[in-house]
Structure formats: C-alpha cells, structure tokens
Design an enzyme around this catalytic site. Sequence first.
Site, PDB file in Angstrom:
ATOM      1  N   LYS A 131       6.047   0.148  -5.568  1.00 23.62           N
ATOM      2  CA  LYS A 131       5.624   1.490  -5.169  1.00 23.62           C
ATOM      3  C   LYS A 131       6.835   2.376  -4.904  1.00 23.62           C
ATOM      4  O   LYS A 131       6.864   3.544  -5.281  1.00 23.62           O
ATOM      5  CB  LYS A 131       4.810   1.401  -3.870  1.00 23.62           C
ATOM      6  CG  LYS A 131       3.390   1.019  -4.077  1.00 23.62           C
ATOM      7  CD  LYS A 131       2.533   1.659  -3.038  1.00 23.62           C
ATOM      8  CE  LYS A 131       2.181   0.840  -1.886  1.00 23.62           C
ATOM      9  NZ  LYS A 131       1.292   1.391  -0.930  1.00 23.62           N
ATOM     10  N   GLU A 147       0.382  -1.335  10.881  1.00 21.42           N
ATOM     11  CA  GLU A 147      -0.824  -2.065  10.486  1.00 21.42           C
ATOM     12  C   GLU A 147      -1.834  -1.110   9.863  1.00 21.42           C
ATOM     13  O   GLU A 147      -2.091  -0.029  10.420  1.00 21.42           O
ATOM     14  CB  GLU A 147      -1.429  -2.728  11.724  1.00 21.42           C
ATOM     15  CG  GLU A 147      -1.866  -4.152  11.438  1.00 21.42           C
ATOM     16  CD  GLU A 147      -2.677  -4.705  12.586  1.00 21.42           C
ATOM     17  OE1 GLU A 147      -3.744  -5.263  12.327  1.00 21.42           O
ATOM     18  OE2 GLU A 147      -2.221  -4.531  13.741  1.00 21.42           O
ATOM     19  N   ASP A 181      -1.251   5.175   0.251  1.00 22.57           N
ATOM     20  CA  ASP A 181      -2.128   4.009   0.342  1.00 22.57           C
ATOM     21  C   ASP A 181      -2.927   3.973  -0.943  1.00 22.57           C
ATOM     22  O   ASP A 181      -3.447   5.000  -1.401  1.00 22.57           O
ATOM     23  CB  ASP A 181      -3.040   4.055   1.563  1.00 22.57           C
ATOM     24  CG  ASP A 181      -3.602   2.663   1.843  1.00 22.57           C
ATOM     25  OD1 ASP A 181      -2.809   1.714   1.964  1.00 22.57           O
ATOM     26  OD2 ASP A 181      -4.835   2.504   1.905  1.00 22.57           O
TER      27      ASP A 181
HETATM   28  P1  IMP Z   1      -1.082  -0.749   0.054  1.00 21.02           P
HETATM   29  O1  IMP Z   1      -1.203   0.655  -0.453  1.00 21.02           O
HETATM   30  O2  IMP Z   1       0.254  -1.029   0.671  1.00 21.02           O
HETATM   31  O3  IMP Z   1      -2.242  -1.139   0.918  1.00 21.02           O
HETATM   32  O4  IMP Z   1      -1.087  -1.718  -1.212  1.00 21.02           O
HETATM   33  C1  IMP Z   1      -1.932  -1.495  -2.282  1.00 21.02           C
HETATM   34  C2  IMP Z   1      -1.958  -2.699  -3.193  1.00 21.02           C
HETATM   35  O5  IMP Z   1      -2.745  -2.283  -4.326  1.00 21.02           O
HETATM   36  C3  IMP Z   1      -0.606  -3.121  -3.752  1.00 21.02           C
HETATM   37  O6  IMP Z   1      -0.017  -4.157  -3.046  1.00 21.02           O
HETATM   38  C4  IMP Z   1      -0.971  -3.592  -5.159  1.00 21.02           C
HETATM   39  O7  IMP Z   1      -1.405  -4.928  -5.106  1.00 21.02           O
HETATM   40  C5  IMP Z   1      -2.144  -2.701  -5.506  1.00 21.02           C
HETATM   41  N1  IMP Z   1      -1.670  -1.521  -6.247  1.00 21.02           N
HETATM   42  C6  IMP Z   1      -1.509  -0.238  -5.812  1.00 21.02           C
HETATM   43  N2  IMP Z   1      -1.032   0.552  -6.782  1.00 21.02           N
HETATM   44  C7  IMP Z   1      -0.882  -0.242  -7.861  1.00 21.02           C
HETATM   45  C8  IMP Z   1      -0.397   0.008  -9.184  1.00 21.02           C
HETATM   46  O8  IMP Z   1       0.022   1.106  -9.581  1.00 21.02           O
HETATM   47  N3  IMP Z   1      -0.405  -1.058  -9.990  1.00 21.02           N
HETATM   48  C9  IMP Z   1      -0.835  -2.305  -9.617  1.00 21.02           C
HETATM   49  N4  IMP Z   1      -1.253  -2.597  -8.394  1.00 21.02           N
HETATM   50  C10 IMP Z   1      -1.278  -1.555  -7.516  1.00 21.02           C
END
Ligand code: IMP
Length: 193
Positions: A13, A38, A67
């Site tokens: 990201k 969290e 997110d």
């Molecule tokens: P968070 O936003 O930190 O809760 O994480 C979102 C999760 O969604 C990530 O760890 C990935 O597993 C998945 N994710 C979010 N964006 C993408 C993307 O562009 N490609 C693949 N997986 C994604």
Amino acid sequence: MTILIVATSNPGKLREMQAYLKDTGWELQLKPEELEIEETGDTFTENACLKASQIAQATGNWAIADDSGLQVDALNGAPGVYSARYGTSDSDRIERLLRELGSEVNRKAQFVCVVAIASPDGNIAIQAEGICPGEILHAPRGDGGFGYDPIFYVPDKQLTFAEMTPELKKSVSHRGKAFAALLPQLETLCPFE
Ligand code: IMP
C-alpha cells in the site's frame, strides 16, 4: 514543505500511496513503527478516519490513511474490513478465500478503498472512496502487486491486478480511483506556509 504522515505499515500500500502523492508538494513520512492503530470500525470509512485521526494527533502532523479490502458477493461481502486479518500471509489469505468460495459459480467481487486525511488536531479534512468491480479466479495468476492481486480479475482488461503494470493498476484500481477523487481536494487544502 508540510509533512504528511502516511499511516500504513503495509509495504504494498505504501508503494502505491507514495506514487499517487509524489508531485503534490507534501513531504511524505512513514508513521513510526511502534504506532499501531487498532481497526475497530465496522466500515472502511470508519477505519480510514480512525487511523488518519489518531496518527495525526499522536504525531502532531497531517496524516493520511487508507482502509481497503475485498468484498465477495457469494460470501455476503466477506472478507470486507477483515481482509488483512483473513490469514497470516498473502498466500494464506488467498488460499482461505479460494477454499471458502469452492466451486461457487458467482465469482463477482469488488475492491473498495477509502482514503482520509486528518489535520494535526485529528479532524478529518478530506475523504474519498474508490471501487473496482471484478471477479475471483479459481487459481492465482501473475506475480506483481500484493495481497489478493493474483486472484482478482478485471474483465474489462482481461488481466488480474497481479498481471497489470503499476500504471494500469493505478488507472483502474479502487485505490487509484480514491486518489483521483482525493487529489483535487488536496490541492484546495494547501496548508503550506
Ligand atoms: P487494511 O486496509 O490495512 O485493513 O488492509 C486491507 C487488506 O486488503 C490488505 O492487507 C490486502 O490484503 C487487501 N488489499 C487492499 N488493497 C489491495 C490491493 O490493491 N490489492 C490486493 N489486496 C489488497
């Protein structure tokens, strides 16, 4: 230049966010490693705002958080806000998703991304959302990107996210669309002295 703390510890990201923000005039800094927020919200918006706001307050700087996650129709929107917590590694998460979907014929899914920017007092100054519709393949394809990219297929492009160049993923992805909506708002913000 005004500092903007990027509130993520996900290297995939971070790479994409840095690319979107590179010509904006903000000095990007990675959040301190020990500052973990969290994700207690039930929605992408709640979690993005929570992360941006708490990192801004903790560091006394502007902060940006994203997110995002994958919503699969046949799994009633799962893994959704739990996308990161669906397993302990990318391959683990992919395996679990494919196992749960099994031979289901409805493979429709969408990636969602909400980006939020908070001012140093923790107030949310800007937020934007992007959605990318697609399908879940039966097996991974491609080795670019991160996370669920190898099983997320975009019919319009006939490629998975993992088979796209970073530029192509940027033009169609949930994060790309969220940043495209965010950047014009960011220009009007301009807190530079
Ligand atoms: P968070 O936003 O930190 O809760 O994480 C979102 C999760 O969604 C990530 O760890 C990935 O597993 C998945 N994710 C979010 N964006 C993408 C993307 O562009 N490609 C693949 N997986 C994604």
